[in-house]
Design a protein around this motif. Structure first.
Motif, PDB file in Angstrom:
ATOM      1  N   THR C  86       0.840  -1.207   0.000  1.00 11.36           N
ATOM      2  CA  THR C  86       0.000   0.000   0.000  1.00 11.36           C
ATOM      3  C   THR C  86       0.869   1.249   0.000  1.00 11.36           C
ATOM      4  OG1 THR C  86      -0.147  -0.194   2.379  1.00 11.36           O
ATOM      5  CG2 THR C  86      -1.988  -1.044   1.128  1.00 11.36           C
ATOM      6  N   PRO C 175     -10.317   3.174  -7.121  1.00  7.95           N
ATOM      7  CA  PRO C 175      -8.857   3.125  -6.964  1.00  7.95           C
ATOM      8  C   PRO C 175      -8.382   1.851  -6.291  1.00  7.95           C
ATOM      9  CG  PRO C 175      -9.789   5.126  -5.988  1.00  7.95           C
ATOM     10  CD  PRO C 175     -10.927   4.302  -6.437  1.00  7.95           C
ATOM     11  N   PHE C 176      -9.159   1.378  -5.296  1.00  7.04           N
ATOM     12  CA  PHE C 176      -8.717   0.175  -4.601  1.00  7.04           C
ATOM     13  C   PHE C 176      -8.786  -1.030  -5.532  1.00  7.04           C
ATOM     14  CE2 PHE C 176      -9.179  -3.499  -1.845  1.00  7.04           C
ATOM     15  CZ  PHE C 176      -8.067  -3.325  -1.041  1.00  7.04           C
ATOM     16  N   PHE C 179      -5.870  -1.029  -7.771  1.00  6.54           N
ATOM     17  CA  PHE C 179      -4.690  -1.471  -7.035  1.00  6.54           C
ATOM     18  C   PHE C 179      -4.687  -2.982  -6.866  1.00  6.54           C
ATOM     19  CE2 PHE C 179      -2.974  -2.240  -2.672  1.00  6.54           C
ATOM     20  CZ  PHE C 179      -1.656  -2.067  -2.996  1.00  6.54           C
TER      21      PHE C 179
END
Lengths: 540, 402, 272
Positions: C86, C175-176, C179
């Motif tokens: 992260t 966004p997560f 990712f």
């Protein structure tokens, strides 16, 4: 600028409560120690003036006074008597006065809980008095007390509250829509935490009286002082920023992603680091720590009266360290990268086997393999000299000369270190899209040209971290040098960190070693700032 | 998947069925002992502890083996914070430092003459610091002379005899070496330093005295052994020395009781006291190290802990440590028992105990090792002027003094 | 073509032998019945015996300690990789105030020599109530490993083309999700390297473990191996056997991880 506020609160909350609790805790135990010792010493000194005859009478007065004290459960005045002429170190404690009158004239019993507590405290008050020169001639007497003991884990409690508050803060910051509703709750939690730690210090003080003779080393207190100084601006910007509601909304996600790693890191690295810095300004003699200012730094940087080019002077050692680091990292990188290039070929047979074999130096504990290398460099029975002889060359006394000893160290460390670089490079190589090579081949590029114009530039960003950190680690790589050459000849192959280690663990001068460590840190910091310029170019 | 879950359930059932019905235990005192014994010594120590544990239903003695290198630092961080053991075992050379830091309970109040009489005086005095006793001795360690019976029939009693014997051996077979030990280690050089009349300190107040002519003479002497007589192999590390000795390629080894463990299964060796230095006629006295049981100042159960310490140092317990663990115990009476009386190994070292110099337990002593190692290396290995090398070491030690 | 292969293999075999050679002494010492250090010219034991391994395995709590080691190293790997993924992603993809300082701070944490860190670390772990627990070690080890992990992953993320993420964003992924679904799978090689590094950081450490743990059943394996080293002599046979036992899981972990070291990016993955 106001966005700095984001990281501030999270860290600040934890630090503020934890440090608050610890500072209070330290302060309390210092006070307890001072009070307890001062009291006992004072009475011992007073009674000492009167001589043994008066002890009995004065002792009764002292006991009566102590009895009036609310915290005192029992008290005794004891006299230290030599027990056996053959063994001067054997002593007896005889009770001269006691809150229980029937005990007067008896020997202090090791079996009685109460007497044991008395005896424990004799050592705090009495023996300290005895070893002090003023009392050595006449007296072996001491006043002792025992007090009720309560144990409360306040620092931990404060920390827990701090962590909870920080968690809330973090969650608040991560949310899409920042609300101000959570903030009062956090504030309340913080207040409760602070209140508890502040209220608790009296209890802690009594708790710690039992272990009152613990070290009064200043560096720890100084650590907290430094921590407060360093953190105050952070706390200030953090708290003020968040109170004004200027939440770091555009960058919340970024901070949320970064925070967990940084919070843990700052807790476990910042505090020890500050401790080291604080220690660098102190010197310890006979268990007493004193503040010596910049003495250690001046001493080290003036190369301790040696010529600058002599082994053991700071500058010579620093030069050796830089050479050591540069050569090692270059070798690690060259070997690691070359092997990675070969081993990343997907058509290569036994690829997995080679890879696992080549990682062996990293896997086996280096304590034993470094000594194996030392054995191979042995002048008379080492394998390397044996091979030299086989090829008709002169055997070398590896550890007698600077250059050969340095080579022995570098060889060992190259062997130990290339697998790390190889593995990192293997990973990094996968980031290069295969079609780029195809395109290059179609353009008629040779293997070298492909490497030069495709692999290397694309590998750079992914490999820089390994080089950067590899440099820092090699700079501080102490066990290879310690185990292989041991600094031979005459400390010429020592690097800065082995020198720091020697001062700490061979000479017991932790303050001096800490000053060395701070200088190492500063050198590396300069390198880090320089290296960051290198990475900046890659990101643009 | 299902099968595994059932197996788990069965396991839980079996466990709960096997749990004995709860019986209220009497309150037990738990005593923690930290040590770094290994091999046979560890087994012997364990045996004496569990034998005592069995006689005390009110006690639980928990032994924790801590790596030797990590033990002093671990004690240093744990004891002041109240996390230390009740009792621990360590060599006496840290006693001064630890006593000054109030880690150790002075035992003068707890010990009586009858207890003190168990031990050789030589093993008690190293545990005394500034007039207080800080430990009960378990065992001692010092150097003696190991020799190879296939090469040497009668061990040399003087250094001259040793040189004569070993040069003769070397002349007969150049693959055989005469004497092996780490020439650049102060610990191993001490016998010669002392035999030539040198000493580290001139008094009890850490006044340095090792840059004397006598000390320089001792360096010259060893340089002679290494270079002129060529009886000592170059770069003789302990690993090299033991491998040469095991191959019968080394006549004499200067080493301590620990060397016996490496000779397990090896035949044809003996031990003798260190030789007399012919130049002065004085015996060469090695350093003496004493392993003591020490009592944590902050132990919650000092009485019980001291009882344990007393029990672990009885003659019977010491006998077990001597027989099972091969230890050179500190108890006088043990050396009169027939098993030990007839053991030449134990008797030679006991005799050497009478001709030994206790390592200083003052904190200052720890500053001596590295500077003197440098001096030994300079003078003996690299042939620099001994007096100059020693003076340099003196500067370095004084530099270390704050 | 075949000749080139032959040369490559010859070179690799030679390098492998050179690499293995010093380690063979460790093997030889482990399988010799003696406890002295092997100073022979070649690492070939005269007598082969399994005594050292038998002694090692019969030590009290041996398998418990192996389990502890696996637990500590496993958790360190998990935590180290998770948090550094992260953080590295943020450092690579977001531009935020304090980013450069943060990266530098990570680097700076590695710069102060560790020799004097023992006392304050102990005090910290104690005040967190984590003495004598695996959790305390995991905490320390993962903070030790994180700086390299973050830097390494960040370097790798920097090389990934952003077009993929941007197109996913345009397809409506959060966004997560981007990712998790796009960046992480593409970064498998770097994550594998990071995992191996975290694992090894925790796996071979013994000084902190020996200081923080005060029960033999809580020890990690390197503590036991290190306890064969004494003041004057070392049980080299036992130590070598222990060193081998300690290295085998590392090789196994690497063997398992190394298949992820194969092309994260496929040729068609990049638009353009």
């Amino acid at each position: 600028m106001k966005n700095v506020a984001a990281l501030g609160p999270c860290l600040a909350v934890i630090f503020a409560t934890a440090f608050g609790a610890m500072v209070v805790d330290r302060y309390a135990s210092h006070r307890a120690l001072e009070n307890g010792q001062a009291f006992a010493l004072h009475l011992a000194a007073y009674l000492a003036q009167e001589g043994d005859v008066a002890i009995a009478q004065e002792g009764d007065v002292a006991i009566a006074q102590l009895r009036a004290h609310p915290a005192v459960q029992s008290a005794a005045l004891v006299k230290v008597v030599a027990a056996d002429a053959r063994y001067p170190f054997l002593r007896r404690l005889e009770v001269v006065a006691h809150t229980d009158p029937s005990r007067v004239g008896t020997r202090l019993l090791a079996s009685s809980e109460d007497d044991k507590r008395v005896a424990d405290l004799v050592h705090i008050g009495g023996v300290t008095a005895l070893s002090d020169r003023r009392f050595q001639a006449g007296v072996g007497s001491a006043v002792v007390t025992s007090m009720p003991i309560t144990r409360v884990g306040l620092p931990v409690f404060g920390l827990a509250i701090g962590a909870l508050a920080a968690l809330l803060f973090w969650l608040d910051l991560v949310r899409k829509q920042p609300t101000s509703r959570v903030r009062p709750l956090i504030g309340a939690l913080l207040c409760v935490g602070t209140l508890f730690t502040l209220l608790g210090w009296r209890i802690v003080a009594i708790d710690r009286l039992e272990g009152a003779a613990r070290s009064t080393a200043d560096p720890i207190a100084a650590t907290f002082l430094l921590a407060v100084v360093v953190l105050l601006p952070l706390v200030g910007t953090g708290v003020l920023g968040s109170m004004r509601g200027v939440g770091p909304s555009p960058h919340r996600r970024a901070y949320a992603y970064v925070a967990p790693a940084l919070v843990g890191l700052s807790l476990l690295v910042v505090l020890p680091f500050l401790f080291g810095v604080a220690l660098a300004f102190t010197s310890e003699v006979d268990g007493q720590t004193t503040f010596v200012g910049l003495d250690h730094f001046i001493h080290i940087l003036s190369s301790t009266g040696r010529r600058l080019t002599e082994p053991l002077s700071f500058y010579f050692t620093a030069a050796v360290t830089i050479a050591w680091t540069g050569i090692n990292v270059a070798l690690h990188l060259a070997i690691g990268l070359a092997l990675a290039l070969v081993l990343s070929d997907p058509l290569l047979r036994f690829r997995g086997l080679y890879r696992v074999i080549l990682i062996v130096p990293w896997a086996v504990p280096s304590y034993i393999t470094a000594l194996v290398w030392k054995g191979m460099f042995n002048q008379q029975y080492g394998l390397i000299n044996h091979l030299l002889l086989k090829f008709g060359l002169e055997p070398v006394a590896w550890f007698s000369g600077f250059f050969t000893a340095f080579v022995a160290n570098v060889t060992t460390n190259t062997w130990l270190g290339f697998p790390f670089m190889m593995v990192t490079a293997l990973g990094a190589l996968q980031s290069i899209p295969k079609d780029l090579y195809e395109a290059a081949r179609i353009d008629g590029a040779s293997a070298w040209q492909q490497f030069r114009h495709v692999t290397l530039p694309l590998l750079r960003p992914a490999l820089i971290p390994a080089v950067l950190l590899g440099t820092v680690w090699t700079f501080n790589m102490f066990n290879v040098i310690y185990l292989v050459s041991g600094g031979a000849p005459n400390h010429a192959t020592d690097i800065l960190v082995t020198e720091a280690y020697r001062w700490a663990f061979e000479q017991d001068r932790y303050g001096y070693a800490a000053a060395y460590s701070v200088l190492i840190f500063l050198l590396l910091l300069v390198w880090g700032l320089f290296a960051q310029r290198l990475t900046r170019a890659d990101e643009s | 998947m299902r099968g595994r879950r059932i197996a788990w359930a069965l396991g839980v059932c079996a466990c709960s069925a096997a749990t004995p019905p709860a019986v209220p235990d009497p309150p037990r005192t738990e005593l923690t002992v930290w040590h770094s014994y290994r091999g046979d010594e560890r087994l012997a120590f364990l045996a004496t502890v569990s034998a005592y544990d069995a006689t005390r239903p009110d006690l639980d003695v928990v032994l924790v083996a801590v790596p030797h290198d990590a033990l002093p630092d671990k004690l240093g961080v744990a004891i002041p914070r109240g996390n230390g053991p009740d009792v621990f075992v360590f060599a006496h050379d840290r006693v001064g430092d630890w006593a000054q830091r109030s880690y150790l309970e002075p035992l003068g109040f707890l010990t009586d003459a009858a207890l003190a009489e168990r031990f050789y005086d030589e093993t008690l005095s190293p545990l005394v610091y500034r007039g207080d006793l800080y430990g009960l001795p378990l065992a001692f360690k010092c150097l003696a002379l190991y020799y190879d019976r296939t090469l040497v029939t009668e061990p040399a009693r003087t250094t001259d005899a040793l040189i004569a014997q070993t040069t003769a051996l070397r002349a007969r077979d150049p693959a055989v070496w005469g004497l092996g030990y780490e020439v650049d280690s102060l610990y191993f050089h001490q016998p010669f330093l002392d035999g030539f009349g040198g000493a580290l300190y001139s008094d009890e107040r850490d006044t340095l005295a090792f840059d004397s002519n006598e000390a320089a003479a001792s360096l010259d002497f060893v340089r002679g052994l290494l270079v002129d007589h060529k009886v000592i192999p170059n770069e003789a590390t302990s690993a090299l020395v033991s491998s040469l000795f095991l191959k019968h390629s080394l006549a004499y080894v200067v080493s301590g009781p620990w060397f016996r463990a490496e000779l397990a299964g090896h035949e044809g060796w003996g031990v003798a006291p260190l030789p007399i230095v012919s130049a002065t006629g004085r015996p060469s006295r090695p350093f003496l190290g004493v392993e003591g049981l020490m009592l944590n100042r902050y132990s919650k159960h000092k009485t019980a802990a001291f009882e344990l310490m007393t029990a672990l140092t009885t003659d019977d317990a010491a006998f077990v440590r001597s027989q099972t663990g091969g230890q050179l115990v500190a108890n006088r009476q043990v050396y009169l028992r027939s098993e030990v009386r007839d053991d030449p190994f134990a008797q030679v070292f006991r005799a050497q105990l009478g001709h030994s110099v206790a390592l200083s337990n003052r904190p200052h002593m720890r500053r001596m090792w590295t500077p003197l190692k440098d001096a030994l290396s300079r003078a003996i290995v690299h042939g620099e002027d001994p007096a100059a090398a020693l003076r340099l070491a003196r500067t370095r030690v004084e530099e270390g003094a704050p | 073509m075949r000749l080139r292969d032959l040369v490559v293999h010859a070179g690799l075999v030679a390098t492998s032998l050179l690499t293995l050679f010093p380690a063979l002494w460790v093997v030889s010492m482990a399988f010799r019945p003696s406890q002295s250090f092997d100073t022979s010219l070649l690492p070939i034991p005269e007598v082969i015996s399994l005594d050292n391994f038998r002694d090692l395995f019969s030590r009290p709590h041996f398998f418990r300690q192996l389990g502890n080691s696996l637990l500590v190293a496993g958790l360190t790997t998990a935590i180290g990789v998770m948090f550094s993924c992260t953080a590295a992603y943020a450092f690579s993809r977001f531009r935020f105030p304090g980013r450069r300082a943060g990266l530098l701070a990570l680097l700076v944490t590695q710069m102060f020599p560790g020799t004097l860190m023992l006392i304050p670390l102990y005090a910290l772990i104690e005040s967190l109530g984590l003495l004598n627990r695996s959790a305390g070690l995991v905490l320390v080890y993962s903070t030790t490993a994180i700086p390299f992990c973050v830097w390494n992953l960040k370097g790798y993320f920097d090389t990934l083309p952003r077009e993929l993420e941007e197109s996913a964003m345009m397809d409506g992924a959060g966004p997560f999700v981007v990712f998790w679904r796009i960046v992480l799978p593409l970064s498998r090689p770097a994550i594998a390297v990071t995992a191996l590094f975290s694992f090894l950081t925790a796996w071979n450490e013994f000084i902190l473990a020996a200081t923080f743990l005060s029960e033999e059943q809580a020890y990690t394996l390197p503590v036991t191996v290190q306890s064969f080293v004494g003041a004057f002599s070392t049980e080299w046979g036992h130590f070598a056997a222990g060193a081998l036992v300690v290295s085998l899981p590392v090789m196994a972990v690497f063997f398992a991880l190394q298949r992820h070291l194969v092309g994260g990016l496929t040729a068609g993955g990049v638009k353009g």
